[in-house]
Design an enzyme around this catalytic site. Structure first.
Site, PDB file in Angstrom:
ATOM      1  N   GLU A 190      -2.753  -8.964  -0.426  1.00  0.00           N
ATOM      2  CA  GLU A 190      -4.209  -9.066  -0.274  1.00  0.00           C
ATOM      3  C   GLU A 190      -4.903  -9.072  -1.630  1.00  0.00           C
ATOM      4  OE1 GLU A 190      -5.460  -7.128   3.903  1.00  0.00           O
ATOM      5  OE2 GLU A 190      -4.333  -5.758   2.624  1.00  0.00           O
ATOM      6  N   GLY A 217      -0.805  -4.845   1.016  1.00  0.00           N
ATOM      7  CA  GLY A 217      -2.037  -4.749   0.236  1.00  0.00           C
ATOM      8  C   GLY A 217      -1.956  -5.465  -1.093  1.00  0.00           C
ATOM      9  N   GLU A 258       2.974  -5.419   7.535  1.00  0.00           N
ATOM     10  CA  GLU A 258       2.261  -4.360   8.246  1.00  0.00           C
ATOM     11  C   GLU A 258       2.635  -4.255   9.720  1.00  0.00           C
ATOM     12  OE1 GLU A 258      -0.637  -5.317   4.832  1.00  0.00           O
ATOM     13  OE2 GLU A 258       0.917  -6.327   6.010  1.00  0.00           O
ATOM     14  N   ALA A 305       0.840  -1.195   0.000  1.00  0.00           N
ATOM     15  CA  ALA A 305       0.000   0.000   0.000  1.00  0.00           C
ATOM     16  C   ALA A 305       0.882   1.253   0.000  1.00  0.00           C
ATOM     17  CB  ALA A 305      -0.911   0.003   1.217  1.00  0.00           C
TER      18      ALA A 305
END
Length: 259
Positions: free
Chosen positions: A113, A110, A133, A67
Site C-alpha cells: 500500500e 501495508g 491480509e 504491517a
C-alpha cells in the site's frame, strides 16, 4: 534535516531527499509510529524549497514485509475506529512533490500500500509484491483494494486480493504497477540517477502535472479536462514557463528555478 526518527532514516543529496524504512530486524514491518514518521518526513521535505524529488526505500533485505502484526493482533474494531490511523495514509496522498518508491525484496500488505502511494515505482527484478491480509482473516485498509483495482482492473485485483498470491516483479511491470525493473545490484544507483534528472524539470509544472493526473483517476473525462486546462493556464504566470520557452527559442538548456 537531522535524523531524529526512531524507525526511519532521512538524508538529502542536493535536490533529492531520501527516506528509508529502518526496522531491518523485522524486515521493516510498518507500525503506526513508523507511518507517522514517514508522513512527517514527507511533509517536511514537501515544504523544503531546496528539495525537488523524494526517494522512498527500505534498509536491509526488503522494502518492507508488511504491517506489524504484533501491534494489531489484539486490537478491537472500536479501538481501530478511535485510532483513526489511516488519516496519516490519506495525507501521504497530499504530498505535491514526486515520490519515487525503490523496492527490493518484499513489499507486502501495508508495504505494498505504501509503494502504491508513490508516484513512480522502481523495483529490483526479483522483488515481490502482494496483499496476504486475507490469510489473516482481514483485508487491506490503507487503500490497497482501491489503488490496486484502479491500476490493474477489477478481475486481476480480485484474484490477487482473494488469494493473497505473490506478484512477481515481472507481473508487476506487465500490469503497470511498476515503471522500471532493474537488476538489484544497480537499482539504487539507477533510481538516484533518474531522480537527479527529474529534479532538473520545472518544479511547478511537475506539481501541476501530478495534481492533474491524480484527478484523472477519480474524475470524469470532462471534469479532468477542466482541471488540466486550469493548471495549463496557471503555468503561464510562472518564471519557469518564460525561461523554458526562451531557452527553446535560443537553443540552450533551460535553468528552472521553481518560480
Amino acid at each position: 534535516m537531522s535524523n531524529t526518527y526512531q524507525y526511519i532514516l532521512v538524508h538529502t543529496d542536493g535536490p533529492i531527499a531520501h527516506i528509508q524504512l529502518n526496522r531491518p530486524k523485522v524486515l521493516n514491518a510498518l507500525n503506526r509510529q513508523m507511518v507517522s514518521e514517514i508522513l512527517h518526513a514527507l511533509e517536511s521535505f514537501d515544504q523544503d524549497n531546496d528539495i525537488r524529488v523524494i526517494l522512498l526505500s527500505g534498509v536491509g533485505r526488503a522494502f518492507a514485509a508488511g504491517a506489524d502484526i504484533d501491534e494489531m493482533a489484539e486490537v478491537h474494531s472500536t479501538d481501530l475506529e478511535l485510532l483513526n490511523q489511516f488519516t496519516d495514509w490519506d495525507r501521504i496522498a497530499w504530498i505535491k512533490k514526486p515520490i519515487i518508491g525503490v523496492v527490493h525484496g518484499f513489499a507486502l500488505g501495508g508495504a505494498f500500500e505504501l509503494a502504491l502511494c508513490c508516484d513512480l515505482l522502481w523495483a529490483a527484478d526479483d522483488a515481490e509484491f502482494g496483499f496476504p491480509e486475507v490469510n489473516l482473516g482481514i483485508m487491506p485498509g490503507a487503500g490497497g483494494t482501491q489503488r490496486l483495482t484502479k491500476l490493474v482492473g477489477k478481475t486481476k485485483a480480485m484474484e490477487w486480493l482473494f488469494t493473497g498470491a505473490r506478484i512477481t516483479a515481472k507481473e508487476a511491470s506487465q500490469f503497470g504497477i511498476v515503471n522500471k525493473l532493474i537488476s538489484k545490484e544497480v537499482l539504487f544507483e539507477e533510481a538516484i540517477k533518474f531522480a537527479h534528472a527529474l529534479a532538473k524539470q520545472p518544479p511547478i509544472a511537475i506539481r501541476y502535472i501530478k495534481e492533474a493526473v491524480l484527478k484523472a483517476i477519480d474524475l470524469s473525462l470532462y471534469e479532468g479536462m477542466q482541471y488540466e486546462r486550469k493548471n495549463f493556464s496557471l503555468l503561464f504566470s510562472t518564471e519557469d514557463q518564460k525561461e523554458g520557452m526562451k531557452a527553446f527559442i535560443e537553443k540552450r538548456e533551460p535553468d528552472f528555478k521553481g518560480r
